[in-house]
Design an enzyme around this catalytic site. Sequence first.
Site, PDB file in Angstrom:
ATOM      1  N   CYS A   1      -9.307  -8.876   0.057  1.00 56.41           N
ATOM      2  CA  CYS A   1      -8.833 -10.255   0.034  1.00 56.41           C
ATOM      3  C   CYS A   1      -9.486 -11.149   1.067  1.00 56.41           C
ATOM      4  O   CYS A   1      -8.920 -12.151   1.472  1.00 56.41           O
ATOM      5  CB  CYS A   1      -7.324 -10.289   0.181  1.00 56.41           C
ATOM      6  SG  CYS A   1      -6.517  -9.696  -1.294  1.00 56.41           S
TER       7      CYS A   1
ATOM      8  N   HIS B   1      -0.545  -4.197  -9.369  1.00 60.24           N
ATOM      9  CA  HIS B   1      -1.916  -3.739  -9.625  1.00 60.24           C
ATOM     10  C   HIS B   1      -2.403  -2.732  -8.599  1.00 60.24           C
ATOM     11  O   HIS B   1      -3.494  -2.184  -8.735  1.00 60.24           O
ATOM     12  CB  HIS B   1      -2.887  -4.922  -9.773  1.00 60.24           C
ATOM     13  CG  HIS B   1      -3.348  -5.526  -8.490  1.00 60.24           C
ATOM     14  ND1 HIS B   1      -4.586  -5.274  -7.954  1.00 60.24           N
ATOM     15  CD2 HIS B   1      -2.745  -6.374  -7.646  1.00 60.24           C
ATOM     16  CE1 HIS B   1      -4.723  -5.962  -6.830  1.00 60.24           C
ATOM     17  NE2 HIS B   1      -3.617  -6.630  -6.632  1.00 60.24           N
TER      18      HIS B   1
ATOM     19  N   GLN C   1       0.813  -1.220   0.000  1.00 60.12           N
ATOM     20  CA  GLN C   1       0.000   0.000   0.000  1.00 60.12           C
ATOM     21  C   GLN C   1       0.842   1.265   0.000  1.00 60.12           C
ATOM     22  O   GLN C   1       0.462   2.267  -0.594  1.00 60.12           O
ATOM     23  CB  GLN C   1      -0.950   0.020   1.200  1.00 60.12           C
ATOM     24  CG  GLN C   1      -2.099  -0.967   1.116  1.00 60.12           C
ATOM     25  CD  GLN C   1      -3.043  -0.686  -0.051  1.00 60.12           C
ATOM     26  OE1 GLN C   1      -3.103   0.411  -0.582  1.00 60.12           O
ATOM     27  NE2 GLN C   1      -3.787  -1.707  -0.449  1.00 60.12           N
TER      28      GLN C   1
END
Lengths: 386, 383
Positions: A326, A202, A180
């Site tokens: 996730c 991504h 992040q």
Amino acid sequence: MTGIYLDHAATTPVRPEVWERMKPYLDGTFPGNPSSIHRYGRQARQAVDAARVAVAESIGASSEEIVFTSGGTESDNLAITGAARARRHEGNHVISTKTEHHAVLHACAQLEREGFEVTYLPVTADGIVRLESLLDALREDTILVTVMHGNNETGAIQPIADIGDQLREHGAFFHTDAVQSFGTLSVDVAELNVDLLTGSAHKINGPKGAGFLYVKKDTTLHPLVFGGEQERRLRPGTENVPAIVGFGEAVQLLQKEKEERAQACKRFIHRLLTALDAEKVPYEMNGSQEQKLPHIINVHFPGTQTEPLLAQLDLEGVAVSSGSACTAGSFQPSHVLAAMYGENDPRIRSSIRISVGYGNNEAQMDETAKQIAKITKKQRKVLGQK
Amino acid sequence: MIYLDNSATTVPYPEALDTYQKVATRYFGNPSSLHDYGSETEHLLRQARQSIADILEIKTNEITFTSGGTEGNNLAIKGVAFARRHRGNHIITSAIEHPSVLETCRYLEKQGFEVTYLPVDHKGCISLQSVKDACREGTILVSIMHVNHETGAIQPVEEVGECLKYHEKIRFHVDHVQGATKVPLDLKNSGVDLCTFSGHKFHGLKGTGMLYVREGVQLDPLIHGGGQEQNLRSGTENLPGIVALAKAFRLSNQNYSKAKNDLAALKTELIQELQQREGFHINTPENSSAPHIINVSILGVRPEIVIQALTKKNIHVSSKSACSSRLQSASEVLVAQHGPKERAETGLRFSFDYDTDKSDIDPLIEALDEIVPNIRKIKEVKS
């Protein structure tokens, strides 16, 4: 796609420049397998090497220290299980925190199944680990410490450089999940004092299916996967050339624009919060507001419920989330907020994560604030009556 | 350009590429997110899985998407070994497997497993009898490839699967990376428990693959995290890659139906041409081999030199597996087949796709007829 996408911490759109760079490696212009010795193989090898240099430079590493993987989850697993298994003869103890991404937490759980002992450090209400608690947990047989750089749900920034400093004397390997933080903070492996660092394409407007692990020189790991000679045997398998090339391009764009992007994110967040204030929406910010990533906020809307709030916003075209994507589509109260406030705090069932990035603008923030005002008002009314 | 290295990697189909681009740029949600972007992508993921399941006649929950063939083979082999450790520690494989199988088995040996590496005959095939003989109390896994990546030799996996049906405790894994869309394999009826596929070998994209895991077969995952792919393979799904993989798989299977005979005829023709030349030894068995791979040893000529000379003429071929071709040594596969002789050090591999035709192989033969005598002449002068 119309709508307002405010879930950039889950995944980000691919930048057109990135796509353009990838294309010749997809459409047959450069078809080769980097391990082939004919001309096309050599071209593919050079492309992978150039991306490796770009990634290495972006974190102050040398290119031999970069291992390309299929993404952040794989990198975290390679770092954590790889380091622990390689150092098993030296000790049995691993330290992590309660607010890590599931890729780290579940890799640690696997180590526990294999007989390792894992200490999960607590965080204070600001979401930040105290250095003292790390020092208390550190033992002679500690072989690995893994603490994330910027939290994916709250944006809280952990004191990585200080922890790294403490560990230098001790000798335990130090891993940080920088998935992040990589997009909006300066990430330099020497400044952070880390041996292992995870990044993902991504999350920075690159393609899915590519990530990297920084492995400091002389840091020995057990591979997860065995096979050919690729990635210095640490990660065999035909290199995902187009995705790696796209990753390299995304990193180069990022390096040029990082400061600018961070400022834009701050502006968007500020605009959103100002608009919420103007709409007189009651809210509280979760976690530290000083020591945090510029693109993520986690907001508590008292008297509402996370799941219907997300669903209602979605219907109005605003995409936000409850926390980590996730957790495979299921709504579970955030383990991060639970670690900060306790399992029973009402906050953990009435908070959302908003994350901004490429493609957002000020008008979207005003519109989002309006929708939040409308939906939370209705919810407070309905839930208040119950 | 004449590209005859399709066993190393293939060029994605334009349709697969369009799909990839569309999904990568338009549907950028994370399939695990709850919002609309997430549910659209979740829908695409489901469709891709369904389309593959339909072709293979398997259930959708039997497909695990991976990052490629190497990961698939590792997940299958390590996954079974660690999940079934309490039942036994013996594994059977062959001497001619891909490095992603051999190296994984060697790692497992270090972890206390025992591995039997079955030999092959001069045609490059294992025998069913050798599998039967190797099975014992404590055998937990048999891993045999379908089509060899260097010679194209087809292994009797359907017969092995049939025989293993009577060994309930043994799991059967097939590395189908080279065979997929070239040599049919009946997953439903052949007793295969696990089967590896790689997207970039059938005109999908690199970084994509799948593992068939028969319902009820337990595996330990390699990668832990958010629990995607039924907990077998965590990590944000490479959705554009997966959708492109499904597309390429469908198209490649269609091409198989249309062009398999042409491809096989082309192979036979090239073999017959090469055979007539002095010092050319064909390592690909003429029968029981895949239609797209030909391996030939040209005695007295180092393969790297031929490859470079062909590259100059814009013809691209390879020696052995790309995954080991940077090592300067004999091919492990050809050593297993012929012993450590010159023949094992001089193998060249030509591998086709469904678009390969006579206009590709005629220039190849012409180029070889020019290059090989030249190299031999230079060698003679030097010695």
